[in-house]
Motif scaffolding. Sequence first.
Motif: not given
Length: 292
Positions: A93-103, A110-121
């Motif tokens: 998860i980057d500093e803004h709370g967004q997933e950048t890579a997932k396995l 690997f999860v496609p980039a379009a399916m990566l989600i925000s976890r900021k909350n």
Amino acid sequence: MFAITAVVLPAATIAGSLMWIGRTALTESLYREQSETARRISDRISIHMEHVRSVLSIGASEPGLAVFPRRRQEESLRRLLRWQDSFKEAFLIDEHGQETAKLTSQRNRFVPAAMLISRKNRAEYLSPMQDGKIFVSAAFFAADRLPYLLAACPVSGRKAVLVARVSLANLWDLVNEVQQGQPGIAYIVDTKGNLIAHPDSLKVQSHTNLENTEIVRSFLEGRVGHDSFGVHRNERGEKVVALTLSVPDLRWAVVMETPTRDAYAAIRLMQRQVIRWTLICTVAVLIFAFWR
């Protein structure tokens, strides 16, 4: 009449004292046995979780992980899943709370980039970013009906967060190794009374909650160790000798249960022997007294 009383009363007193002493000694022995087994199980779980934290921390310490291009981050995640079998998914998860890579370990995809989600909350992002420490979530159940938890570690001075979804399916193997050969059963519940590990895996997969059983309720009310030890009724209404012991950090409980019929089998045999020999000796003394 006086002779009968003089013989019977002391004999009954001695027999009662022997049975009370025997039951007290056996009860104390049961407590020591259950508490020692529960302690070993708790220690094994703590060691396992410490290893989980250690592996995650090593993965998070990789120089440049937070700023690697996505392909390099994915290579790091693949390596992390190879290091620890209980890691079933890893993501950054980057500093803004967004997933950048997932396995995910399922088919090693690997999860496609379009399916990566925000976890900021979400706590797995907020807690490590705020505290700078490894965060461990409460247990939860996934689509496969097995228990998991999330472990999250800050990366590069809180520029990112490395998260692993940790399977708890191997907990019963840890419990079984320690308890092998011991009477009764051991199982683990979380802070809500949900089963995390149990000899009957179907009970875990069915999301069984035991908060209404006497022994688990004692744990939820803060009574553990000797304060929880005693005769209780389990989920089937059967009498068991049981206690709970908390697992440090995770706030779970190891519960030990032994059916009373098994726990006190030895004392019942002793009681029968004491009563039998007390009666035999009393009758023999009375016969001898009256015969003289």
